[in-house]
Design a protein around this motif. Structure first.
Motif, PDB file in Angstrom:
ATOM      1  N   ALA A 161       0.839  -1.199   0.000  1.00 25.15           N
ATOM      2  CA  ALA A 161       0.000   0.000   0.000  1.00 25.15           C
ATOM      3  C   ALA A 161       0.874   1.248   0.000  1.00 25.15           C
ATOM      4  CB  ALA A 161      -0.918  -0.004   1.218  1.00 25.15           C
ATOM      5  N   PRO A 162       0.629   2.184  -0.902  1.00 22.57           N
ATOM      6  CA  PRO A 162       1.420   3.422  -0.916  1.00 22.57           C
ATOM      7  C   PRO A 162       1.241   4.218   0.377  1.00 22.57           C
ATOM      8  CG  PRO A 162       0.191   3.143  -2.970  1.00 22.57           C
ATOM      9  CD  PRO A 162      -0.337   2.119  -2.014  1.00 22.57           C
ATOM     10  N   VAL A 163       2.314   4.890   0.777  1.00 27.47           N
ATOM     11  CA  VAL A 163       2.259   5.801   1.923  1.00 27.47           C
ATOM     12  C   VAL A 163       1.792   7.166   1.417  1.00 27.47           C
ATOM     13  CG1 VAL A 163       3.577   6.948   3.743  1.00 27.47           C
ATOM     14  CG2 VAL A 163       4.118   4.581   3.105  1.00 27.47           C
ATOM     15  N   LEU A 164       0.670   7.650   1.942  1.00 25.76           N
ATOM     16  CA  LEU A 164       0.164   8.961   1.543  1.00 25.76           C
ATOM     17  C   LEU A 164       0.849  10.075   2.322  1.00 25.76           C
ATOM     18  CD1 LEU A 164      -3.656   8.244   1.188  1.00 25.76           C
ATOM     19  CD2 LEU A 164      -1.923   8.410  -0.613  1.00 25.76           C
ATOM     20  N   LYS A 165       0.975   9.880   3.621  1.00 19.78           N
ATOM     21  CA  LYS A 165       1.686  10.871   4.418  1.00 19.78           C
ATOM     22  C   LYS A 165       2.112  10.271   5.746  1.00 19.78           C
ATOM     23  CE  LYS A 165      -2.526  13.077   6.288  1.00 19.78           C
ATOM     24  NZ  LYS A 165      -3.255  14.346   6.458  1.00 19.78           N
ATOM     25  N   LEU A 166       3.099  10.893   6.312  1.00 21.87           N
ATOM     26  CA  LEU A 166       3.590  10.581   7.642  1.00 21.87           C
ATOM     27  C   LEU A 166       3.095  11.687   8.562  1.00 21.87           C
ATOM     28  CD1 LEU A 166       5.686   8.815   9.328  1.00 21.87           C
ATOM     29  CD2 LEU A 166       7.354  10.601   8.736  1.00 21.87           C
ATOM     30  N   LEU A 167       2.617  11.315   9.742  1.00 26.73           N
ATOM     31  CA  LEU A 167       2.194  12.305  10.718  1.00 26.73           C
ATOM     32  C   LEU A 167       3.140  12.266  11.908  1.00 26.73           C
ATOM     33  CD1 LEU A 167      -0.733  10.804   9.587  1.00 26.73           C
ATOM     34  CD2 LEU A 167      -1.482  12.982  10.556  1.00 26.73           C
ATOM     35  N   ALA A 168       3.504  13.435  12.405  1.00 30.21           N
ATOM     36  CA  ALA A 168       4.428  13.544  13.532  1.00 30.21           C
ATOM     37  C   ALA A 168       3.800  14.412  14.612  1.00 30.21           C
ATOM     38  CB  ALA A 168       5.748  14.150  13.070  1.00 30.21           C
ATOM     39  N   HIS A 169       3.753  13.899  15.834  1.00 29.65           N
ATOM     40  CA  HIS A 169       3.136  14.617  16.948  1.00 29.65           C
ATOM     41  C   HIS A 169       4.156  14.841  18.051  1.00 29.65           C
ATOM     42  CE1 HIS A 169       0.977  14.841  20.858  1.00 29.65           C
ATOM     43  NE2 HIS A 169       0.168  15.619  20.174  1.00 29.65           N
ATOM     44  N   HIS A 170       4.118  16.057  18.615  1.00 35.81           N
ATOM     45  CA  HIS A 170       4.978  16.330  19.763  1.00 35.81           C
ATOM     46  C   HIS A 170       4.115  16.829  20.918  1.00 35.81           C
ATOM     47  CE1 HIS A 170       8.275  17.678  22.264  1.00 35.81           C
ATOM     48  NE2 HIS A 170       9.079  16.977  21.476  1.00 35.81           N
ATOM     49  N   PRO A 171       4.311  16.287  22.113  1.00 38.71           N
ATOM     50  CA  PRO A 171       3.431  16.618  23.237  1.00 38.71           C
ATOM     51  C   PRO A 171       3.711  17.959  23.896  1.00 38.71           C
ATOM     52  CG  PRO A 171       5.103  15.060  23.943  1.00 38.71           C
ATOM     53  CD  PRO A 171       5.284  15.241  22.467  1.00 38.71           C
ATOM     54  N   GLU A 172       4.847  18.590  23.591  1.00 35.47           N
ATOM     55  CA  GLU A 172       5.223  19.800  24.320  1.00 35.47           C
ATOM     56  C   GLU A 172       5.491  21.015  23.438  1.00 35.47           C
ATOM     57  OE1 GLU A 172       8.581  18.641  26.612  1.00 35.47           O
ATOM     58  OE2 GLU A 172       7.443  17.309  27.940  1.00 35.47           O
TER      59      GLU A 172
END
Length: 290
Positions: A161-172
């Motif tokens: 399956a192609p990767v559409l996007k990467l998501l990155a989260h930072h808590p601070e």
């Protein structure tokens, strides 16, 4: 601000061939509904021969919010330009502009070093998977949970399956500070933007954006940028608003969006998209009658 709530750089609004509108914070109200006024304005635009494109950061599977309001505007640009989807054909992918897995892995490594504590999710054409520390997607209960390195490995589930996007989260980190850091760290390898009020970044293939995919779709139809009116509210809309011949920042828009747009309308909860469309159609009718 004019009497109808619009600010525009031109005395008269253009006669566009295509309207491109973001969804969350723009076409949709805060409760994720589409007002009757907005539904009527979209239908009237299409009856007047103006194409309507939904252009969103949402994945295809989250397009149910507008599925009941699709008339002729069956195509949507999803995942910030990574996919073109036919809403009339069960959200079928018409075109995919994927993020190569080796590039995604490189971005993961770079952000882990630059911003310790970052967690990741991987959006595929088949759904989303995420790390154990990533804020869970309650709309996607069937997600695989593992480290980004495992999720992006060639032998991982959904490898085909192609990767559409990467998501990155930072808590601070503050949202704009995280965006600036990520662009400085990995912006030469991928397109990085954000649409959330939190420190959540959306990472696509290099050169992939709402604007670049919209430009491709318009070129296929012989429509120039000058014939497009666009609406948006968050940083992931900036390139699209800059590219379009006429563009509107919502009354609730991010400062970068206000700076990029050629005009401004009222907030999403006040039907700002409908306000502009109604004025465009009124001026077109007046010109026809003259």
């Amino acid at each position: 601000m004019s009497e109808d709530g619009c600010v525009t750089a031109a005395q008269h609004l253009p006669a566009p061939r295509l309207i491109a509108t973001d969804l969350d914070g723009t076409l949709l109200r805060d409760d994720k509904s589409v007002s009757e006024r907005t539904v009527a304005a979209l239908a009237a635009a299409e009856e007047a021969g103006i194409e309507v494109f939904f252009v969103t950061g949402r994945p295809a599977r989250w397009m149910g919010v507008v599925s009941d309001h699709v008339h002729g505007h069956g195509l949507a640009i999803c995942a910030n330009g990574a996919a073109v989807v036919d809403l009339h054909a069960g959200r079928k992918f018409i075109e995919v502009r994927s993020l190569p897995r080796p590039v995604a892995l490189g971005v993961v490594r770079a952000l882990r070093e630059a911003a310790p504590g970052t967690s990741f999710a991987v959006e595929l054409t088949t759904g989303i998977n995420y790390e154990p520390t990533y804020p869970p997607f309650f709309q996607d209960p069937g997600a695989n949970v593992a480290t980004a390195e495992k999720l992006l490995a060639e032998e991982a589930p959904d490898t085909a399956a192609p990767v559409l996007k990467l998501l990155a989260h930072h808590p601070e980190l503050a949202p704009d500070a995280f965006l600036a850091l990520a662009r400085a760290t990995a912006g030469e390898y991928a397109s990085i933007t954000r649409s959330s009020p939190t420190a959540l970044l959306e990472i696509s293939g290099l050169g992939v954006s709402k604007a670049s995919t919209l430009a491709l779709c318009c070129a296929e139809r012989g429509i120039s940028a000058d014939e497009v009116v666009a609406f948006g509210d968050m940083p992931n809309d900036v390139e699209m608003l800059t590219w379009a011949g006429t563009s509107y920042a919502m009354g609730n828009a991010h400062p970068d969006v206000i700076a990029a747009a050629s005009g401004r309308t009222v907030a999403n909860n006040e039907d700002g998209v409908a306000v502009v469309i109604e004025r465009i159609l009124a001026e077109r009718a007046a010109a026809t009658d003259a």
